[in-house]
Design an enzyme around this catalytic site. Sequence first.
Site, PDB file in Angstrom:
ATOM      1  N   GLU A   1       5.404   3.988  -8.850  1.00  0.00           N
ATOM      2  CA  GLU A   1       4.228   4.713  -8.534  1.00  0.00           C
ATOM      3  C   GLU A   1       4.709   5.938  -7.738  1.00  0.00           C
ATOM      4  O   GLU A   1       4.994   6.298  -6.631  1.00  0.00           O
ATOM      5  CB  GLU A   1       3.813   3.788  -7.393  1.00  0.00           C
ATOM      6  CG  GLU A   1       2.398   4.293  -6.896  1.00  0.00           C
ATOM      7  CD  GLU A   1       1.411   3.742  -5.710  1.00  0.00           C
ATOM      8  OE1 GLU A   1       1.932   2.872  -5.439  1.00  0.00           O
ATOM      9  OE2 GLU A   1       0.606   4.211  -5.152  1.00  0.00           O
TER      10      GLU A   1
ATOM     11  N   LYS B   1       2.425   3.386 -12.084  1.00  0.00           N
ATOM     12  CA  LYS B   1       1.048   3.416 -11.293  1.00  0.00           C
ATOM     13  C   LYS B   1       1.057   4.984 -10.937  1.00  0.00           C
ATOM     14  O   LYS B   1       1.766   5.159 -10.003  1.00  0.00           O
ATOM     15  CB  LYS B   1       1.135   2.673 -10.176  1.00  0.00           C
ATOM     16  CG  LYS B   1       0.113   2.674  -9.011  1.00  0.00           C
ATOM     17  CD  LYS B   1      -0.007   1.505  -8.203  1.00  0.00           C
ATOM     18  CE  LYS B   1      -1.007   1.790  -7.094  1.00  0.00           C
ATOM     19  NZ  LYS B   1      -1.236   0.533  -6.225  1.00  0.00           N
TER      20      LYS B   1
HETATM   21  C1  5MM Z   1      -3.089  -0.549  -0.124  1.00  0.00           C
HETATM   22  O1  5MM Z   1      -2.266   0.505   0.300  1.00  0.00           O
HETATM   23  C2  5MM Z   1      -0.885   0.811  -0.227  1.00  0.00           C
HETATM   24  C3  5MM Z   1       0.140   0.824   1.011  1.00  0.00           C
HETATM   25  O2  5MM Z   1       0.074   1.787   1.855  1.00  0.00           O
HETATM   26  P1  5MM Z   1       0.881   1.893   3.197  1.00  0.00           P
HETATM   27  O3  5MM Z   1       2.377   1.555   2.836  1.00  0.00           O
HETATM   28  O4  5MM Z   1       0.552   3.434   3.568  1.00  0.00           O
HETATM   29  O5  5MM Z   1       0.153   1.048   4.198  1.00  0.00           O
HETATM   30  C4  5MM Z   1      -0.760   1.865  -1.054  1.00  0.00           C
HETATM   31  O6  5MM Z   1       0.512   2.299  -1.376  1.00  0.00           O
HETATM   32  C5  5MM Z   1      -1.483   1.437  -2.311  1.00  0.00           C
HETATM   33  O7  5MM Z   1      -0.891   0.686  -2.981  1.00  0.00           O
HETATM   34  C6  5MM Z   1      -1.732   2.700  -3.224  1.00  0.00           C
HETATM   35  O8  5MM Z   1      -1.710   3.973  -2.638  1.00  0.00           O
HETATM   36  C7  5MM Z   1      -2.968   2.472  -4.043  1.00  0.00           C
HETATM   37  O9  5MM Z   1      -4.183   2.370  -3.087  1.00  0.00           O
HETATM   38  P2  5MM Z   1      -5.249   3.396  -3.425  1.00  0.00           P
HETATM   39  O10 5MM Z   1      -6.270   3.008  -2.160  1.00  0.00           O
HETATM   40  O11 5MM Z   1      -4.624   4.903  -3.605  1.00  0.00           O
HETATM   41  O12 5MM Z   1      -5.958   2.832  -4.690  1.00  0.00           O
END
Ligand code: 5MM
Length: 341
Positions: free
Chosen positions: A178, A220
């Site tokens: 990602e 991703k």
């Molecule tokens: C769920 O959020 C994930 C973890 O974030 P932190 O490490 O900042 O707590 C994040 O990595 C998430 O898996 C991805 O960004 C995808 O989430 P979104 O909200 O962008 O779909």
Amino acid sequence: MNLADLNKVAIAMTANGKGILAADESTGTIKKRFDAINTECTEDSRRDYREMMFRTTEAMKNHISGVILYDETIWQKAKDGTPLVDIIKKAGSIPGIKVDEGIKPLPNCPGETVTIGLDKLADRLAKYYEQGARFAKWRGVIDIGAGIPTATCIHTNTHALARYAALCQAAQIVPIVEPEVLMDGDHDIDRCFEVTTAVLKAQFEELYRQRVALEGIVLKPNMAISGKKNGKRASVEEVAEKTVRMLKNCVPGAVPGIAFLSGGQSDEEATAHLDTMNKIGGLPWNLTFSYGRALQAAPQKAWSGKAENYAAGQRAFAHRAHMNGLASLGQWKQDLEKKAA
Ligand code: 5MM
């Protein structure tokens, strides 16, 4: 490494009509989400909330191929003592684990970060495999702004992602790769297209250098999209067309599937964009979702930390999972949103 098995898992993670639930918020991030719904953030409340989603059995079976967990969650037990991992597996979904340890400032590159967590990663992966994880996630963060991203930031983050991916495959775990280009700025869609193209080209070069087998990864990425602060946001059609063009230019056909992050898009935008891309069709990889916020904002609001809202939270989660499942097939219609409202 058994590549045939890794490939099977990667294919299952991006199977037709299904996508990934990103429920891997670190404690600080889930606290922010709970603050917004006036809910106390404790080990138990985090467990209750996540258990609510994992027990939404039909939606999990039909639309959620895998769940990305945070370290705390992968070891947690449900209220009745069942390990949460077993609930996910029973619903026919694959447990996964976030293994990065967050971001730190990147030296000599003001305003930029590097994702950390490579030290002792091999040992941690072995333990997670034993606990049932069959895929992992690592997120590199690249911001767009004046003079950024620098080549240093792109190189450092894509290199770390490739090192992580190689370690995962050696541990028989499928890496979700990602490299997220944030949509926080005021840039337009073409700037996002240009930066994301550079990042993805660098990413696949680094994966090649680390000898990562592309048949055993899931990418991703972010979509090619206008920054949130840009006054003239690109249309759904433009986002879909440019994202597909960008991916075709950068992602080898050997990759089994691509699962987008939502990145701060509204729930419906994230669904509409995915759906429109799949309606274009003719793609070498399956295109699906790995959404955090765009899958969870609605159930969080409906639940609001109250036991009496459990069923409402599950309905909201099931609805978004269903809508995104349809979008992954190019079969979503906006009417379906209205009917549910
Ligand atoms: C769920 O959020 C994930 C973890 O974030 P932190 O490490 O900042 O707590 C994040 O990595 C998430 O898996 C991805 O960004 C995808 O989430 P979104 O909200 O962008 O779909």
